[in-house]
Design a protein around this motif. Structure first.
Motif, PDB file in Angstrom:
ATOM      1  N   ARG A 439       0.823  -1.209   0.000  1.00  0.00           N
ATOM      2  CA  ARG A 439       0.000   0.000   0.000  1.00  0.00           C
ATOM      3  C   ARG A 439       0.854   1.254   0.000  1.00  0.00           C
ATOM      4  O   ARG A 439       0.539   2.239  -0.634  1.00  0.00           O
ATOM      5  N   SER A 441       3.779   1.456  -1.262  1.00  0.00           N
ATOM      6  CA  SER A 441       4.694   1.496  -2.406  1.00  0.00           C
ATOM      7  C   SER A 441       4.060   2.218  -3.594  1.00  0.00           C
ATOM      8  O   SER A 441       4.733   2.507  -4.568  1.00  0.00           O
ATOM      9  N   HIS A 444      -0.494   7.698  -2.728  1.00  0.00           N
ATOM     10  CA  HIS A 444      -1.429   8.663  -3.299  1.00  0.00           C
ATOM     11  C   HIS A 444      -0.735  10.002  -3.399  1.00  0.00           C
ATOM     12  O   HIS A 444      -0.007  10.408  -2.491  1.00  0.00           O
ATOM     13  N   ARG A 458      -5.610  22.721  -1.628  1.00  0.00           N
ATOM     14  CA  ARG A 458      -6.374  21.474  -1.615  1.00  0.00           C
ATOM     15  C   ARG A 458      -6.265  20.767  -2.959  1.00  0.00           C
ATOM     16  O   ARG A 458      -5.915  21.374  -3.974  1.00  0.00           O
ATOM     17  N   ARG A 475       1.522  17.301  -3.943  1.00  0.00           N
ATOM     18  CA  ARG A 475       1.633  16.858  -2.562  1.00  0.00           C
ATOM     19  C   ARG A 475       1.713  15.327  -2.576  1.00  0.00           C
ATOM     20  O   ARG A 475       0.830  14.657  -3.104  1.00  0.00           O
ATOM     21  N   ASP A 477       1.431  11.951  -0.558  1.00  0.00           N
ATOM     22  CA  ASP A 477       0.812  11.538   0.696  1.00  0.00           C
ATOM     23  C   ASP A 477       1.430  10.275   1.250  1.00  0.00           C
ATOM     24  O   ASP A 477       0.767   9.273   1.480  1.00  0.00           O
ATOM     25  N   GLU A 478       2.741  10.300   1.489  1.00  0.00           N
ATOM     26  CA  GLU A 478       3.399   9.107   2.038  1.00  0.00           C
ATOM     27  C   GLU A 478       4.837   9.448   2.351  1.00  0.00           C
ATOM     28  O   GLU A 478       5.414  10.328   1.727  1.00  0.00           O
ATOM     29  N   SER A 479       5.395   8.748   3.324  1.00  0.00           N
ATOM     30  CA  SER A 479       6.834   8.871   3.544  1.00  0.00           C
ATOM     31  C   SER A 479       7.552   8.275   2.351  1.00  0.00           C
ATOM     32  O   SER A 479       7.030   7.380   1.692  1.00  0.00           O
ATOM     33  N   TYR A 481      10.445   6.102   0.827  1.00  0.00           N
ATOM     34  CA  TYR A 481      11.447   5.097   1.166  1.00  0.00           C
ATOM     35  C   TYR A 481      11.594   4.125   0.019  1.00  0.00           C
ATOM     36  O   TYR A 481      10.969   4.299  -1.028  1.00  0.00           O
ATOM     37  N   SER A 510       4.287  18.014   3.239  1.00  0.00           N
ATOM     38  CA  SER A 510       3.618  18.071   4.541  1.00  0.00           C
ATOM     39  C   SER A 510       3.293  16.682   5.074  1.00  0.00           C
ATOM     40  O   SER A 510       3.129  16.496   6.272  1.00  0.00           O
ATOM     41  N   ALA A 511       3.166  15.705   4.177  1.00  0.00           N
ATOM     42  CA  ALA A 511       2.825  14.345   4.623  1.00  0.00           C
ATOM     43  C   ALA A 511       4.016  13.411   4.552  1.00  0.00           C
ATOM     44  O   ALA A 511       3.884  12.211   4.747  1.00  0.00           O
ATOM     45  N   ASN A 513       7.067  12.013   6.215  1.00  0.00           N
ATOM     46  CA  ASN A 513       7.641  11.920   7.550  1.00  0.00           C
ATOM     47  C   ASN A 513       9.056  11.362   7.547  1.00  0.00           C
ATOM     48  O   ASN A 513       9.736  11.376   8.567  1.00  0.00           O
ATOM     49  N   LEU A 514       9.468  10.886   6.411  1.00  0.00           N
ATOM     50  CA  LEU A 514      10.741  10.178   6.341  1.00  0.00           C
ATOM     51  C   LEU A 514      11.204  10.179   4.895  1.00  0.00           C
ATOM     52  O   LEU A 514      10.407   9.963   3.991  1.00  0.00           O
ATOM     53  N   ILE A 515      12.493  10.480   4.666  1.00  0.00           N
ATOM     54  CA  ILE A 515      13.086  10.279   3.342  1.00  0.00           C
ATOM     55  C   ILE A 515      14.316   9.408   3.555  1.00  0.00           C
ATOM     56  O   ILE A 515      15.314   9.878   4.102  1.00  0.00           O
TER      57      ILE A 515
ATOM     58  N   TYR B 401      23.960  10.157   6.072  1.00  0.00           N
ATOM     59  CA  TYR B 401      22.552  10.524   5.923  1.00  0.00           C
ATOM     60  C   TYR B 401      21.620   9.714   6.833  1.00  0.00           C
ATOM     61  O   TYR B 401      20.706  10.257   7.421  1.00  0.00           O
ATOM     62  N   ASP B 477       2.939  12.478  13.015  1.00  0.00           N
ATOM     63  CA  ASP B 477       3.681  12.486  11.753  1.00  0.00           C
ATOM     64  C   ASP B 477       3.903  11.084  11.203  1.00  0.00           C
ATOM     65  O   ASP B 477       5.018  10.659  10.990  1.00  0.00           O
ATOM     66  N   SER B 510      -2.898  15.736   9.206  1.00  0.00           N
ATOM     67  CA  SER B 510      -2.392  16.159   7.905  1.00  0.00           C
ATOM     68  C   SER B 510      -1.319  15.217   7.383  1.00  0.00           C
ATOM     69  O   SER B 510      -1.086  15.143   6.172  1.00  0.00           O
ATOM     70  N   ALA B 511      -0.649  14.503   8.265  1.00  0.00           N
ATOM     71  CA  ALA B 511       0.413  13.589   7.831  1.00  0.00           C
ATOM     72  C   ALA B 511      -0.018  12.140   7.896  1.00  0.00           C
ATOM     73  O   ALA B 511       0.791  11.235   7.722  1.00  0.00           O
ATOM     74  N   ASN B 513      -1.703   9.220   6.249  1.00  0.00           N
ATOM     75  CA  ASN B 513      -2.127   8.816   4.919  1.00  0.00           C
ATOM     76  C   ASN B 513      -2.955   7.538   4.930  1.00  0.00           C
ATOM     77  O   ASN B 513      -3.519   7.147   3.912  1.00  0.00           O
TER      78      ASN B 513
END
Lengths: 584, 584
Positions: A439, A441, A444, A458, A475, A477-479, A481, A510-511, A513-515, B401, B477, B510-511, B513
């Motif tokens: 889900r 991977s 949205h 929006r 935007r 809508d997911e971290s 990874y 904004s959505a 949380n992690l890169i 990183y 988050d 907001s975060a 998903n």
């Protein structure tokens, strides 16, 4: 906090008995005593049967229900968990020990003690290392599916006893198949008794309380007496069997049990035995822990209580150490005995302790009285208790809410029924994790525009918003990874390919949380490729922790565009209308 | 789009040769031809050696480098992947076949063909079912770690050839150990030759281009000639060995190879053989696919190209089917031959095709010339090419990183070196997934307040913001799912326990998903427990897809508070100052 207060909190954490014993009252005592009595009566034949299943003498099952439960009541955090020998652990025990010695021999019995000590040690160690969070990775649908399927399995295992026929095998299919084959040999007297007890128990459960109240009993007494229904069934059927010597009519009874308290000992065999039993002990510990915690969490949630998985590890570990020194066998929280304890009205772990003491008394003096106890009566009781685990409302709610979660639930049920509890749990967890990764991977993403005259943005598809032709605000809508890094690239490239007039792309984070490192590489690739296409890449609303990590890389220097604090700031900077002479 | 245009796109998708062949030019032809020549010279002894490793006649390795590569050039999407026999697949092949027949026997050789056909069929099937996305779940650090460790492993496997001593074993440790033991037996002539070739190759790689330009050669020619360095080394050392008959001095040479084109056949043994080889074929297919795609992705990224994992499955599958009918053995993208192809300057798959044709010519006529080719020369070439895979910059960047990603990378390297490629990949993937779950199981959350005079809300710890004592705005988050559901509950309960004056809690989504079934149960539990404590629960900024799912549950009805569209709306509704007479 004072040192004394601090010490008291530590005491309650590692000896949970101090969190409920100081608040004990007469009302709780009454409920727990009754529950203890009911559970005592119910677990005796079950314990005998599971010991035989493990290839051990029947009385070992009784021993395993005494000291382990007493120690769990001191160290455990579940108010209703009942600890003792259970079917799946008995099966695993038998399988492990039969590779070492002949069932029933002295070496076999001693190996069972070693297995218990090993299992206990592993559990205590895991508890000390705070490894209880493993149980977090059981999703609720998987737990629900496992308990549902286990309920069906155990109920099916009782049909033989209800009908007076042989039935065996491990999977649901095997059990039903052997039942079907032996069906013509059913015993009429047993069947009659089973139906009678079943009907009585179901009636008592549903209408007992109301009927007793109509007879004029006060609320508390009616409730107590209704819960005592099973004891009545046990006593009546035992008397009936004795009076009419029904065992000669083919009604299976419990038979002879040796009497006396459990002998204490400390087994110390050679090192190779410890080594051989290490892996079976590990598996037994894991399965036992997972079963107990999932049961404990579910029942605690029903009463708005909470259990502590780490302390449960210690409680179960100490229980198994106790089993190892009291001539017993590996134990864990038992499904049917816990459910019986819960429905019999247990309020605190004292109920379990009373049951343990009760079994101690029975083992010491009353074993002769158990001779005429019909197996059918207890099969009926187990069946009625267990079927409450089949959680149809959760099945329905999960189907409505989330097909992925339902798939995990269904897979767990199917595997547990078809292959066994371990396969069910492992399959369920694997599917839960795999579905979650799948889900996430394909995240949205939404092109967003400005809600007119505000600073909010929006989804252009869902709202009436302003946009600009040379800027795309995307935007995600997911971290970000490894599992979705490639999809991110595809999304960006498709966006740019579909809008040749694009000059700027802003990824609104904004959505995010992690890169992780893979996603960072993808961002660098996107940056470079967009640069080749004449498009500038910007980021907006990067969260604090994410920005901290980005600063430890070269990406901020490589980025062709800017990092905006808010989407509105990006909008203001980039959405200027095209000046005359420039093509839009 | 016209039907004709649509048909052309489908043609290019399933026959990728049509995406580069129409654009072929003289410049590309020159580069590819040279690369093909270089690769031809390099892969011959490697192919011989790997066939022997698999227990097959040496010439089978040559056959496996002809038809499979030709077909890959038609169906594959990587511009530089070179397909043929590779070390790990050769090892797995030998292991599978030695259970069936004696190495070198007719049955053994036929079983190798069956294995190739099976592997090919499995790969084509996976490609047709679009199962290429499996490769997305390899994080870049894991790929980098695997390639780095494989590079070290293969380089270490060449040390024996460089020194003229025996070395064997599968893990790095075994290899170095056998090397150490045999070290005193090294051959001085071999060592001298190896050092000479190594020095030459390293010099040519670093300074060849510049030196040739200083001599007055134009840029293109200088580049080509520098890349031809290895061919020079091969020719010179072969001549030297022939002239001075160095094989009598202990310099290992390639020796006798049978000549002729690969015989075509269609093996059709009994069904039990297919059945026995099914699982080995599956494993070989998976390992081959993962290796090829990870190599392909890495090299494509360096040139800003992209490969299609699904089409790669088909390309590799067809290559293996070709191997099965041309007296060959299972093949895949080879690490050292691909790196050689890349560094030799291959521009399109035509380079691979030229190499295949080149090997065909050699097998047909020139096998006698290979007699005096020293093993040491090719060991040196492999060593120099392979060590470019050891990716120190990525190691450093990943350490800076993300420690989690570095852990996965390090684990992959350690496992690959210590246990082998399969263990390394599986361990790396498992750790990547486990670390991701662990990071998302303890989500960052922030109490937020209003940036004065705006509609924005920021972390109270990082910014100067307005707050209200009876309202808590908590931004979570992370998506909410089973691994962090419990942590969510803990967070909320701790918040409420630490602020007795709280009347309203707003979870700002907001975060968020995703809210799965487990998290939904946790939200329901939180809602009920906060209600018992006199605190109202609200949600804000719930995303569209998440809200769609929530509407399919009872939660919106159970929720004690409201669902606000924006945090600002929640602030306006809830943060009214306390009126006189109410305690704040």
């Amino acid at each position: 906090m004072t040192p004394r207060g601090h010490a008291f909190i530590m005491l309650k954490r590692y000896f949970p008995i101090f969190s409920w014993l100081p608040h004990y009252q007469a009302r709780l005592f009454g409920a727990d005593l009754l529950a203890g009595l009911i559970v005592t009566v119910m677990v005796i034949p079950q314990s005998l049967a599971y010991a035989l299943l493990a290839g051990l003498p029947a009385v070992v099952g009784l021993y395993a229900s005494i000291l382990p439960q007493l120690l769990y009541s001191v160290f455990g955090t579940s108010r209703t968990l009942a600890v003792g020998p259970v079917a799946i652990v008995a099966l695993m025990t038998g399988a492990a020990l039969s590779n070492i010695a002949a069932p029933g021999s002295a070496e076999y019995i001693e190996a069972a003690l070693v297995l218990s000590l090993l299992s206990g040690g592993i559990l205590v160690l895991m508890g000390a290392l705070r490894m209880g969070f493993f149980s977090n990775f059981l999703s609720h649908p998987v737990i629900s599916g496992f308990l549902t399927a286990s309920g069906i399995l155990i109920a099916a295992s009782q049909f033989g006893g209800l009908l007076g026929v042989e039935s065996g095998g491990f999977t649901l299919f095997e059990r039903l198949a052997t039942l079907w084959v032996n069906l013509p040999n059913f015993n009429p007297a047993t069947l009659l008794m089973s139906l009678g007890v079943l009907a009585f128990l179901v009636w008592v459960r549903r209408y007992g309380n109301a009927s007793l109240k109509r007879l004029g009993l006060p609320h508390g007494a009616a409730d107590l007496l209704a819960r005592a229904g099973p004891i009545l069934a046990v006593v009546v059927t035992t008397l009936v069997t004795w009076l009419w010597q029904l065992q000669d009519q083919g009604v299976a009874v419990v038979g002879t049990i040796p009497s006396g308290l459990p002998p204490l000992s400390l087994p110390w065999p050679d090192a190779s035995l410890w080594h051989t039993l290490l892996v079976p002990a590990l598996l037994i510990s894991l399965v036992g822990f997972v079963e107990s915690v999932s049961m404990g969490q579910m029942l605690a949630a029903k009463r708005r209580q909470r259990i502590s998985p780490n302390q449960e590890l210690i409680g179960l570990g100490v229980a198994n150490l106790a089993a190892g020194v009291s001539s017993a066998m590996p134990v864990t929280g038992g499904l049917s005995r816990t459910v019986a304890n819960y429905h019999a009205g247990a309020q605190t772990p004292a109920a379990g302790a009373f049951a343990a003491l009760g079994i101690g008394v029975v083992t010491y003096t009353l074993t002769d009285w158990l001779y005429y106890l019909p197996i059918a009566t207890l099969a009926a009781f187990i069946t009625v208790s267990i079927l409450t685990l089949v959680d149809i409302p959760t099945l329905r709610a999960t189907w409505r809410y989330s097909r992925s979660d339902f798939a995990a639930l269904a897979m767990t049920i199917a595997l547990t029924l078809g292959e066994g509890i371990e396969a069910g749990i492992i399959g369920g967890i694997t599917l839960s994790v795999a579905l979650f990764l799948y889900r996430t991977s394909r995240p949205h993403s939404a092109l967003i525009g400005r809600v007119p005259d505000t600073e909010h943005f929006r989804n252009v598809v869902r709202h009436e918003v302003e946009t600009a032709p040379q800027v795309a605000l995307l935007r995600i809508d997911e971290s970000l990874y490894f599992a979705n890094a490639r999809y991110l690239e595809d999304t960006l490239y498709n966006l740019v390919a579909s809008r040749p007039a694009l000059e700027d792309v802003v990824i609104v984070c904004s959505a995010v949380n992690l890169i992780d490192a893979s996603a960072l590489e993808s961002l660098e690739a996107i940056n470079a490729r967009l640069k080749d296409s004449g498009v500038t890449l910007h980021l907006a609303e990067v969260k604090g922790p994410v920005m901290d990590r980005l600063k430890c890389s070269d990406f901020p220097d490589q980025l062709t565009g800017r990092m905006f604090l808010s989407t509105y700031a990006a909008w203001q900077a980039l959405s200027r209308p095209a000046s005359p002479g420039n093509s839009a």
